[in-house]
Design an enzyme around this catalytic site. Sequence first.
Site, PDB file in Angstrom:
ATOM      1  N   TYR A 101      -1.020   8.285  -2.307  1.00  0.00           N
ATOM      2  CA  TYR A 101      -1.065   8.004  -3.750  1.00  0.00           C
ATOM      3  C   TYR A 101      -2.264   8.708  -4.408  1.00  0.00           C
ATOM      4  CZ  TYR A 101       2.211   3.925  -3.959  1.00  0.00           C
ATOM      5  OH  TYR A 101       3.301   3.090  -3.961  1.00  0.00           O
ATOM      6  N   GLY A 102      -3.278   8.972  -3.604  1.00  0.00           N
ATOM      7  CA  GLY A 102      -4.584   9.369  -4.152  1.00  0.00           C
ATOM      8  C   GLY A 102      -4.603  10.609  -5.037  1.00  0.00           C
TER       9      GLY A 102
ATOM     10  N   ASP B  30       0.872  -1.176   0.000  1.00  0.00           N
ATOM     11  CA  ASP B  30       0.000   0.000   0.000  1.00  0.00           C
ATOM     12  C   ASP B  30       0.913   1.231   0.000  1.00  0.00           C
ATOM     13  OD1 ASP B  30      -2.394   1.575   0.319  1.00  0.00           O
ATOM     14  OD2 ASP B  30      -1.958   1.766   2.455  1.00  0.00           O
TER      15      ASP B  30
ATOM     16  N   CYS C 191     -11.151   2.999   0.435  1.00  0.00           N
ATOM     17  CA  CYS C 191      -9.714   3.236   0.620  1.00  0.00           C
ATOM     18  C   CYS C 191      -9.322   2.424   1.839  1.00  0.00           C
ATOM     19  CB  CYS C 191      -9.452   4.726   0.862  1.00  0.00           C
ATOM     20  SG  CYS C 191      -7.784   5.088   1.454  1.00  0.00           S
ATOM     21  N   THR C 192      -8.218   1.687   1.738  1.00  0.00           N
ATOM     22  CA  THR C 192      -7.873   0.760   2.824  1.00  0.00           C
ATOM     23  C   THR C 192      -7.441   1.478   4.106  1.00  0.00           C
ATOM     24  OG1 THR C 192      -5.666   0.526   1.839  1.00  0.00           O
ATOM     25  CG2 THR C 192      -7.299  -1.200   1.347  1.00  0.00           C
TER      26      THR C 192
ATOM     27  N   ASN D  13      -6.722   0.606  -2.870  1.00  0.00           N
ATOM     28  CA  ASN D  13      -7.704   0.817  -3.938  1.00  0.00           C
ATOM     29  C   ASN D  13      -7.132   1.675  -5.056  1.00  0.00           C
ATOM     30  OD1 ASN D  13      -9.385   0.418  -1.333  1.00  0.00           O
ATOM     31  ND2 ASN D  13     -10.840   0.102  -3.003  1.00  0.00           N
ATOM     32  N   THR D  14      -6.311   2.662  -4.660  1.00  0.00           N
ATOM     33  CA  THR D  14      -5.772   3.592  -5.651  1.00  0.00           C
ATOM     34  C   THR D  14      -4.833   2.857  -6.615  1.00  0.00           C
ATOM     35  OG1 THR D  14      -5.905   5.300  -3.961  1.00  0.00           O
ATOM     36  CG2 THR D  14      -4.572   5.802  -5.903  1.00  0.00           C
TER      37      THR D  14
HETATM   38  N1  DGL Z   1      -4.864   3.121   1.064  1.00  0.00           N
HETATM   39  C1  DGL Z   1      -4.924   3.544  -0.270  1.00  0.00           C
HETATM   40  C2  DGL Z   1      -6.220   3.252  -0.975  1.00  0.00           C
HETATM   41  O1  DGL Z   1      -6.813   2.245  -0.655  1.00  0.00           O
HETATM   42  C3  DGL Z   1      -4.161   4.760  -0.680  1.00  0.00           C
HETATM   43  C4  DGL Z   1      -4.522   6.060  -0.108  1.00  0.00           C
HETATM   44  C5  DGL Z   1      -3.557   7.094  -0.610  1.00  0.00           C
HETATM   45  O2  DGL Z   1      -2.348   6.869  -0.541  1.00  0.00           O
HETATM   46  O3  DGL Z   1      -4.021   8.125  -1.098  1.00  0.00           O
HETATM   47  O4  DGL Z   1      -6.643   3.937  -1.851  1.00  0.00           O
END
Ligand code: DGL
Length: 276
Positions: free
Chosen positions: A46-47, A14, A188-189, A78-79
């Site tokens: 990452y989003g 992640d 989002c996790t 998820n991203t």
């Molecule tokens: N935990 C991530 C997700 O499920 C990423 C969140 C992020 O880094 O913006 O999207």
Amino acid sequence: MRKNKHQRPIGIFDSGVGGLSVLREIQGGYPAENLIYIADQAHVPYGNRSRYEVLGYSEGITRYLLGREAKLIVVACNTASAVGLTELRKKFPDLPFVGLEPAVKPAAENTSSGVVGVLATPATFQGELYASTVERFARGVKILQDTCPGLVDQIEESKIDHPETREILEKALKPMLEAGVDEIVMGCTHYPFVIPLIREIVGNQIRVIDPAPAIARQTGRLLEQFDLKTAGDNAGETRFLTTGDPIKMERQLTDLIKLETGVSKLIWDGGILRDG
Ligand code: DGL
């Protein structure tokens, strides 16, 4: 020495600590499995990043995990799944992947009010995967979306029960409540870590969907399907690695999943991930 295929680890990654919400379910369901968890905290969140960037990071992490003989990879983000899962499967056709997408399908199937809320990052909402999930499974259902700006950062700072975190969530959830949502999807996790706070805001009548248990079951199915399951008498070990600050991540592990353990450093070196 090469490990036999059953003992090889499952790689989980992640942008940060969000994937720990998935890791704890996999650990609970399959305690014999050896796991390697990578948090790309040099690049979290990452989003808001471009597709190109997130793809590059996901590929670099996958290559590193393959170097560690990973037998299966869980993209616990998820991203990264929205942006890169199709590409990763193309690039590494022999490696089984488990990816995440917002659980719109079970929410749409279950809703009585016909209104569903989804919390996810901008990149997840912009991806084709999300659009096609909504198109296929949520016809006739009203979907309300919110990106909860700043929430990933709050969780990365372990500010779980915190006034600013509550403010972000109230801003997202109040309009959803007013519109009559009865299902809220954690897309989002990172977000399952604030479910207790979400409950305080929305009460107990609304279903909050954390996909982690379903992802753990899917991981188990793939282990069976590819004959990769570790023998039940193995005491599974989990290794944690971060591209950020290992000391900080050790604190996060204690704060978020009550685990006291060491974290190793990884370094990005021109798109390649190396031990630090
Ligand atoms: N935990 C991530 C997700 O499920 C990423 C969140 C992020 O880094 O913006 O999207």
